[in-house]
Design a protein around this motif. Sequence first.
Motif, short mmCIF file in Angstrom:
data_model
loop_
_atom_site.label_atom_id
_atom_site.label_comp_id
_atom_site.label_asym_id
_atom_site.label_seq_id
_atom_site.Cartn_x
_atom_site.Cartn_y
_atom_site.Cartn_z
N LEU A 446 0.83 -1.21 0.00
CA LEU A 446 0.00 0.00 0.00
C LEU A 446 0.86 1.25 0.00
N LEU A 447 1.93 1.24 0.79
CA LEU A 447 2.80 2.41 0.88
C LEU A 447 3.60 2.64 -0.41
N ALA A 448 3.74 1.58 -1.23
CA ALA A 448 4.50 1.72 -2.48
C ALA A 448 3.76 2.54 -3.52
N ASN A 449 2.46 2.77 -3.28
CA ASN A 449 1.68 3.58 -4.22
C ASN A 449 2.10 5.04 -4.12
N PRO A 450 2.58 5.64 -5.22
CA PRO A 450 3.06 7.04 -5.14
C PRO A 450 1.95 8.05 -4.87
N ASP A 451 0.71 7.66 -5.08
CA ASP A 451 -0.40 8.60 -4.88
C ASP A 451 -1.01 8.50 -3.48
N ILE A 452 -0.37 7.80 -2.56
CA ILE A 452 -0.94 7.61 -1.24
C ILE A 452 -1.02 8.95 -0.51
N ASP A 453 -2.14 9.18 0.22
CA ASP A 453 -2.29 10.45 0.95
C ASP A 453 -1.94 10.23 2.43
N ASP A 454 -1.94 11.35 3.19
CA ASP A 454 -1.53 11.27 4.59
C ASP A 454 -2.47 10.41 5.42
N GLU A 455 -3.75 10.46 5.12
CA GLU A 455 -4.69 9.69 5.93
C GLU A 455 -4.45 8.20 5.76
N LEU A 456 -4.22 7.75 4.53
CA LEU A 456 -3.94 6.34 4.32
C LEU A 456 -2.58 5.97 4.90
N ARG A 457 -1.60 6.87 4.80
CA ARG A 457 -0.29 6.58 5.40
C ARG A 457 -0.43 6.44 6.93
N TYR A 458 -1.27 7.31 7.50
CA TYR A 458 -1.52 7.24 8.94
C TYR A 458 -2.22 5.93 9.30
N GLU A 459 -3.19 5.51 8.49
CA GLU A 459 -3.88 4.26 8.77
C GLU A 459 -2.92 3.08 8.67
N CYS A 460 -2.00 3.14 7.72
CA CYS A 460 -0.99 2.08 7.63
C CYS A 460 -0.13 2.04 8.88
N ALA A 461 0.18 3.22 9.44
CA ALA A 461 0.95 3.25 10.69
C ALA A 461 0.15 2.61 11.82
N LEU A 462 -1.16 2.86 11.86
CA LEU A 462 -1.99 2.25 12.89
C LEU A 462 -2.01 0.73 12.74
N ILE A 463 -2.03 0.26 11.49
CA ILE A 463 -2.00 -1.18 11.25
C ILE A 463 -0.71 -1.78 11.77
N MET A 464 0.41 -1.12 11.50
CA MET A 464 1.69 -1.64 11.95
C MET A 464 1.81 -1.57 13.48
N CYS A 465 1.17 -0.55 14.07
CA CYS A 465 1.12 -0.52 15.54
C CYS A 465 0.38 -1.74 16.08
N ALA A 466 -0.73 -2.08 15.42
CA ALA A 466 -1.49 -3.26 15.84
C ALA A 466 -0.65 -4.52 15.70
N ALA A 467 0.08 -4.64 14.59
CA ALA A 467 0.93 -5.80 14.39
C ALA A 467 2.00 -5.89 15.47
N ALA A 468 2.58 -4.74 15.83
CA ALA A 468 3.60 -4.73 16.88
C ALA A 468 3.00 -5.10 18.23
N TYR A 469 1.79 -4.61 18.50
CA TYR A 469 1.14 -4.89 19.78
C TYR A 469 0.79 -6.37 19.89
N PHE A 470 0.21 -6.93 18.83
CA PHE A 470 -0.12 -8.35 18.84
C PHE A 470 1.14 -9.21 18.82
#
Length: 898
Positions: A446-470
């Motif tokens: 998802l992050l490899a998409n050059p058109d990604i916006d800040d909200e989606l980048r932020y959501e990806c960070a939340l996903i990775m936080c979840a992965a780290a927590y689990f």
Amino acid sequence: MSSESSGAFGAVTEFVLKTTPPKAPRHLLVRPRLSAIEDSFREHRLIVVQAPAGFGKTSLLAQWRREYLTQGAVVAWLLADGRDDPYRFLQGLVHAVRVGAARPNFGRLLVEGATAVVGELEGVTTWLAELAMSALDLVLFIDEADHLPQASLTALTYLMHNAPSNLRVVVAARSGITAAVADLEGYGQCAVIGAETLRFRLDETIALIRNRFGARVDADTCARLHELAEGWSLGLQLTLSAMERESDPLSVLGSLSSSAGGLRDYFVDGLLSKLPAADLTFLTSIALVDQLHPDLCAALSSHEHAEEQLARLMRETPIFVASENGTWCRLHMLARDVLRARFAQLPQKEQAQLHGRAMHWLAEHGMVEEAARHAYAAGEYSVAFAFAERCFYDAVRQGHQVAVLDWFERLSESDLEQRPRLRLAAAWVLARSERHDEAERQVDRLLANPDIDDELRYECALIMCAAAYFGDDPDLFVAMFKPWAGSAPTRDPWLLQIHANRLAGNAILHGDPAQARRHQQLVPAFGGDRPAGYVARWGGLMVGLSYLVEGQFRLAEEVLRPALAGAELGLGRRNPLSCMLASLLATAVYERDQLDEAAALLANRLDVLERTGTPETVMYAYRAAARVAAAQGSEHRALDLLEAMYSTGVARNLPRLCVVSLAEQIRIHAGRFRSETCRALVQRIDEIVQANADRGPLWQKLVIFFQTLSHAYAAFSVQNWRGALEDLAIAGPQADAMKIGRYRIEIMALRAFALDNVGEDGVPLIREAMNLAQTFGLARTLADAHPSLADWARRVAKESEDVGAGGQIPRAARPPVENKNAAPRALPSMGLTPRERDLLEQLARNLSNKEIAIAMSVSEETVKWHLKNLFGKLDAGSRRQVVRRAQLLGFLEGGGAT
């Protein structure tokens, strides 16, 4: 005997049978929530119990009959049948009062007078009038009322609408009664109990099974049986009967979910095979969908009378489970499996057509997720993927993870490239499981998409936080979230709630649980926004966790109990979030010494937590389950659970779980002074900590605390009190820094005990520990810490007469000893006078008339006079029959026949 006399004798005998209550089942379970003295039932003088066969209507009536008898009411019983025309029904009412009230002359004019001129309702009116004048407080039970002919049903309806104040009527039927009393129900004059109310709850199922098999069947097995039977009373009874026939009761469980078994055989041989062919064809055609609606059934079956057919089958068979609103329903799980097996035998073309019909109807009614599944089954793959893309991101937001994960397995990489929302949904689900590496790969795409916006980048960070927590990497969790912690670049309520959940988790990791709750309080109100509901429940989990960490178990229970109830209602009992909430609540109720409830909360959930629980909730669940087992005297079971926890830590690469598992084992063995075992386990902990020395400081802090505490317990096992004090002096500040209040109290108590053993004064410290335990509701803490410590604390409490602190040391429960030779006792009843009740008790003791006269301080003539009255009221011909009839009718309990 003349034919006329013989006919009269047969009629009387028949009415005796119809008005004699059935014997209560040997394993009848009294369910307090359905008690007749509950406010919801006690306030109504008219009660209708209506449900299909097998839902325990008669058992409930048996429970209520006993309860009413103990309250002193006169109880009459009438079993209805199809031959009860209005006059015969009236005769049954008369005989029911005669038997129940012990008044052989009641209604003589109705039965022996001019029967031909008594109309259908005039007779009932006369019966009601005589009852009103009798001043009896009567409870009339009418079982199987649906068998009554229409004219008699009209008479019953008239009776219920005109019942005097001294009459309570309880009617049980399979169908057809609620419509007749709808007006009374609307005015609050009649209570209606349906199938869903009669369904057994999990705690009731556990109690029922334990009544029969004791500790041979654990809570996990009870929960699995409960889910198979879906709370259906007859289903449970059939299953338990099958279990009683086996030397190993647990062997039945496997057969129930396969091709054999008592409950499954009932559906196949005892029910479905006896249905008319048209009904069986109809059921087979609708079995492919999970939820049933009359219109959907009409679309699937192409039957113009599908709605009436569905309604009839719901009334006549127990294979349907109705929803709360009554419009939707579903098939019982085992019946559905049998019918789906029949569906699988249909030609492939017919199966595809039925799936296609389901797809179109569901899609037209906005049920896209279900439509996608049927589209895929119909071979419409492109349509299925299009539906999936429309709905599965929202499904993740609402907590339905399993369905999304199933679809992820079907999708190729090219499918995901074309449908990025499906990839985003898959990333969320993978992050909330043990598949953290796969979640990271999806996020990288998802992050490899050059058109990604800040909200989606932020959501990806939340996903990775979840992965780290689990994945139990708290340092990575903090690092991934830190750039976004100050503010969230979104106005999406769902993401804002997740942001608050991340802030709460961050605060707990840094030893500030109170700040975690403040973050939840500052979340904006979302009103009825459904997508926020699932993550809002996560917020409840974080608040409950913060209270558990602090040792505030009462407050934790107040938060977690409603959160779990909402999650189970909206998501299901085995949803991952429901299981995680249950693990925390089980810990809270266990610490308050509610062992059975803790076991029930964890029953049949550990396997879900193993795969999809956060490390914290897995740790709490296994630790609570092990402590429950140990407290119930099954130390071997406790150690086995802790080994399973260790294996989960290895399988998911969560070494902290391994450390906690070993630490708990050390605590158990230290309580038995098994020094060599403790030494070996401590060595394993040291090796794990050393092997993970490169992990971050937050992880190290969490693990080193358990390492230090384990060293202290190992010192206890060899009675090295000075060494234990040194380790506890390190562990205490660690617990303070992390604000883990329960362990702080445990360490305080351990220090006090060690000080006492080296000749120093530990009494003030143990008193403070006991006082804190009482304040926070920690009934198990000192008892679990060490058996010798618990004994010493009791002595200190007794010596200081500190009742409050002493009350915090739980005592072993002493089950009541059943006295099979209990003295006979006559229950209070308006049917017998006080003297007659006294005489009845003396008869049950097998005393002679002379002995009875001495015991009652009366003459023998008075005894004979009261005895004659008892013979008449109870329709008995001997002293033995008087006692047996009194026991049968509920006038006497205890004692044996004379």
